[in-house]
Design a protein around this motif. Structure first.
Motif, PDB file in Angstrom:
ATOM      1  N   SER A   3      -4.185   2.117   2.153  1.00 52.41           N
ATOM      2  CA  SER A   3      -5.251   1.072   2.651  1.00 52.41           C
ATOM      3  C   SER A   3      -5.399   0.881   4.336  1.00 52.41           C
ATOM      4  O   SER A   3      -4.369   1.489   4.768  1.00 52.41           O
ATOM      5  CB  SER A   3      -4.827  -0.228   2.118  1.00 52.41           C
ATOM      6  OG  SER A   3      -4.919  -0.390   0.623  1.00 52.41           O
ATOM      7  N   LYS A  53      -7.821   5.400  -1.752  1.00 47.50           N
ATOM      8  CA  LYS A  53      -7.855   4.812  -0.498  1.00 47.50           C
ATOM      9  C   LYS A  53      -8.922   3.365  -0.544  1.00 47.50           C
ATOM     10  O   LYS A  53      -9.823   3.659  -1.296  1.00 47.50           O
ATOM     11  CB  LYS A  53      -8.473   5.738   0.448  1.00 47.50           C
ATOM     12  CG  LYS A  53      -8.718   5.272   1.698  1.00 47.50           C
ATOM     13  CD  LYS A  53      -7.390   4.985   2.524  1.00 47.50           C
ATOM     14  CE  LYS A  53      -7.290   4.745   4.037  1.00 47.50           C
ATOM     15  NZ  LYS A  53      -8.272   4.104   4.642  1.00 47.50           N
ATOM     16  N   LEU A  54      -8.415   2.370  -0.115  1.00 55.82           N
ATOM     17  CA  LEU A  54      -9.419   1.540   0.265  1.00 55.82           C
ATOM     18  C   LEU A  54      -9.325   0.958   1.658  1.00 55.82           C
ATOM     19  O   LEU A  54      -8.286   1.270   2.243  1.00 55.82           O
ATOM     20  CB  LEU A  54      -8.775  -0.014  -0.551  1.00 55.82           C
ATOM     21  CG  LEU A  54      -8.979  -0.079  -2.157  1.00 55.82           C
ATOM     22  CD1 LEU A  54      -8.107  -1.087  -2.566  1.00 55.82           C
ATOM     23  CD2 LEU A  54     -10.255   0.175  -2.680  1.00 55.82           C
ATOM     24  N   THR A  55     -10.644   0.590   2.244  1.00 55.82           N
ATOM     25  CA  THR A  55     -10.823   0.195   3.455  1.00 55.82           C
ATOM     26  C   THR A  55     -11.440  -1.002   3.532  1.00 55.82           C
ATOM     27  O   THR A  55     -12.452  -1.199   2.850  1.00 55.82           O
ATOM     28  CB  THR A  55     -11.696   1.144   4.238  1.00 55.82           C
ATOM     29  OG1 THR A  55     -11.101   2.677   4.020  1.00 55.82           O
ATOM     30  CG2 THR A  55     -11.530   0.671   5.916  1.00 55.82           C
ATOM     31  N   ARG A 101      -7.610  -7.744  -4.856  1.00 51.09           N
ATOM     32  CA  ARG A 101      -7.018  -6.498  -4.993  1.00 51.09           C
ATOM     33  C   ARG A 101      -6.063  -6.218  -5.989  1.00 51.09           C
ATOM     34  O   ARG A 101      -6.132  -5.646  -6.846  1.00 51.09           O
ATOM     35  CB  ARG A 101      -6.866  -5.904  -3.682  1.00 51.09           C
ATOM     36  CG  ARG A 101      -6.300  -4.369  -3.954  1.00 51.09           C
ATOM     37  CD  ARG A 101      -5.084  -4.072  -2.780  1.00 51.09           C
ATOM     38  NE  ARG A 101      -4.085  -4.823  -2.841  1.00 51.09           N
ATOM     39  CZ  ARG A 101      -3.022  -4.552  -2.023  1.00 51.09           C
ATOM     40  NH1 ARG A 101      -3.205  -3.796  -0.884  1.00 51.09           N
ATOM     41  NH2 ARG A 101      -1.826  -5.310  -2.100  1.00 51.09           N
ATOM     42  N   TYR A 135       0.766  -1.361  -0.061  1.00 54.48           N
ATOM     43  CA  TYR A 135       0.037  -0.043   0.053  1.00 54.48           C
ATOM     44  C   TYR A 135       0.669   1.072   0.052  1.00 54.48           C
ATOM     45  O   TYR A 135       2.029   1.112   0.478  1.00 54.48           O
ATOM     46  CB  TYR A 135      -1.075   0.095   1.123  1.00 54.48           C
ATOM     47  CG  TYR A 135      -0.247  -0.007   2.366  1.00 54.48           C
ATOM     48  CD1 TYR A 135      -0.016   1.289   3.065  1.00 54.48           C
ATOM     49  CD2 TYR A 135       0.011  -0.975   3.175  1.00 54.48           C
ATOM     50  CE1 TYR A 135       0.742   1.307   4.387  1.00 54.48           C
ATOM     51  CE2 TYR A 135       0.667  -0.995   4.485  1.00 54.48           C
ATOM     52  CZ  TYR A 135       1.174   0.328   5.127  1.00 54.48           C
ATOM     53  OH  TYR A 135       1.592   0.189   6.282  1.00 54.48           O
TER      54      TYR A 135
END
Length: 140
Positions: A110, A80-82, A98, A22
């Motif tokens: 992330s 951004k990924l959560t 991903r 990330y």
């Protein structure tokens, strides 16, 4: 994947340990898009991959792709990924799914959170996204 010129990925700022898979910081100019947490439901509202985190993760990323496409974006625009998982043991399956859709040389920022439960017990994970799309006309 072409690299968008409206985003800058900073793997590790000075005096911050490098991230594994990330970027610590991603900045950009354009339209901010927030995609609500997606779960493993198909277009008919049916669960995909009961009990299978890898299959659920692939469906979740497909749902995110569709949401981004609806506003003229794609995964190159994601900053951004959560990840919300009911068991951290599912994270390798999530990362594999991903990595099939992002540019792994310029990953988004992330966060991963283990939660006690999601809205329905059969959901093993949920993922939300923030994206910055180039300035310009919005799709109709």
């Amino acid at each position: 994947m072409s690299r968008p010129d409206h985003l800058e990925h900073l793997g590790a700022p000075t005096d911050v340990a490098p991230g594994n898979g990330y970027s610590h910081v991603v900045q950009g100019t354009g339209r901010l898009v927030a995609v609500s947490g997606q779960v493993a439901l198909d277009e008919h509202g049916e669960l995909v991959g009961p009990g299978d985190p890898a299959t659920q993760a692939r469906q979740v990323f497909e749902n995110l792709r569709r949401c981004l496409a609806a506003v003229g974006g794609d995964f190159t625009d994601v900053i951004k990924l959560t990840f919300f998982v009911t068991d951290v043991a599912f994270l390798p399956a999530v990362r594999t799914a991903r990595d099939e859709v992002i540019d792994t040389t310029r990953p988004p920022a992330s966060s991963a959170v283990q939660v006690a439960a999601l809205i329905r017990p059969e959901f093993l994970l949920e993922i939300e996204a923030l994206a910055v799309l180039r300035e310009g006309p919005r799709p109709s």
